[in-house]
Motif scaffolding. Structure first.
Motif, PDB file in Angstrom:
ATOM      1  N   LEU A 224      53.461  43.779  35.153  1.00 48.75           N
ATOM      2  CA  LEU A 224      53.562  43.739  36.614  1.00 48.75           C
ATOM      3  C   LEU A 224      52.349  44.386  37.276  1.00 48.75           C
ATOM      4  N   ALA A 225      51.865  45.496  36.715  1.00 43.43           N
ATOM      5  CA  ALA A 225      50.679  46.159  37.276  1.00 43.43           C
ATOM      6  C   ALA A 225      49.442  45.283  37.140  1.00 43.43           C
ATOM      7  N   ILE A 226      49.378  44.511  36.061  1.00 46.93           N
ATOM      8  CA  ILE A 226      48.236  43.609  35.867  1.00 46.93           C
ATOM      9  C   ILE A 226      48.311  42.441  36.846  1.00 46.93           C
ATOM     10  N   LEU A 227      49.514  41.893  36.996  1.00 42.89           N
ATOM     11  CA  LEU A 227      49.668  40.731  37.879  1.00 42.89           C
ATOM     12  C   LEU A 227      49.574  41.097  39.360  1.00 42.89           C
ATOM     13  N   PHE A 228      50.089  42.270  39.719  1.00 41.89           N
ATOM     14  CA  PHE A 228      50.130  42.686  41.122  1.00 41.89           C
ATOM     15  C   PHE A 228      49.470  44.055  41.292  1.00 41.89           C
ATOM     16  N   PRO A 229      48.143  44.142  41.196  1.00 39.84           N
ATOM     17  CA  PRO A 229      47.473  45.448  41.285  1.00 39.84           C
ATOM     18  C   PRO A 229      47.654  46.125  42.642  1.00 39.84           C
ATOM     19  N   ASN A 230      47.849  45.345  43.699  1.00 33.45           N
ATOM     20  CA  ASN A 230      48.059  45.946  45.018  1.00 33.45           C
ATOM     21  C   ASN A 230      49.390  46.683  45.091  1.00 33.45           C
ATOM     22  N   ALA A 231      50.363  46.238  44.316  1.00 30.54           N
ATOM     23  CA  ALA A 231      51.656  46.920  44.283  1.00 30.54           C
ATOM     24  C   ALA A 231      51.497  48.316  43.701  1.00 30.54           C
ATOM     25  N   LEU A 232      50.629  48.459  42.724  1.00 35.15           N
ATOM     26  CA  LEU A 232      50.371  49.775  42.138  1.00 35.15           C
ATOM     27  C   LEU A 232      49.751  50.703  43.175  1.00 35.15           C
ATOM     28  N   THR A 233      48.873  50.166  44.009  1.00 34.62           N
ATOM     29  CA  THR A 233      48.268  50.957  45.076  1.00 34.62           C
ATOM     30  C   THR A 233      49.324  51.352  46.106  1.00 34.62           C
TER      31      THR A 233
END
Length: 120
Positions: A45-54
């Motif tokens: 999920l962090a790879i697919l949606f890096p903005n979510a991690l931010t």
């Protein structure tokens, strides 16, 4: 999805599979497998949606997702180090017990051999 994201996801999935297959069989095996699968899902999920991690980092008051990832990696590395140290200590204890058992067995064998030679 970019090629790099695909490579990262493949690496995470491979690492999770290796963790699940190669783990030693003790009582906490199921818990370790669950954590491995959760880690793999979170990494994908962090790879697919890096903005979510931010966004998650911002929720915790951390400026960037990369910083959150770094802090999490440091904590994971420390937990791994603790588990390795504990495993080594258990292994050292087992080796000590085996060495004591072998020494006692050798002493008994020598004693029996000496008794056998005295009777002759």
């Amino acid at each position: 999805m970019t090629l790099f994201q695909f490579i990262l996801i493949a690496g995470v999935v491979l690492a999770a599979i290796l963790l699940i297959v190669l783990m030693p069989g003790d009582r906490s095996r199921a818990i370790k497998r669950i954590f491995a699968l959760l880690f793999a899902a979170a990494a994908v999920l962090a790879i697919l949606f890096p903005n979510a991690l931010t966004a998650i980092a911002g929720f915790f008051g951390i400026g960037r997702g990369a910083d959150l990832l770094l802090y999490g990696s440091v904590i994971a590395m420390l937990l791994f180090a603790v588990s390795v140290i504990r495993a080594k200590a258990r292994s050292d204890d087992r080796v000590t017990e085996l060495a004591r058992a072998v020494a006692l067995m050798e002493a008994r064998l020598r004693e029996q051999q000496e008794e056998g030679t005295d009777e002759r």
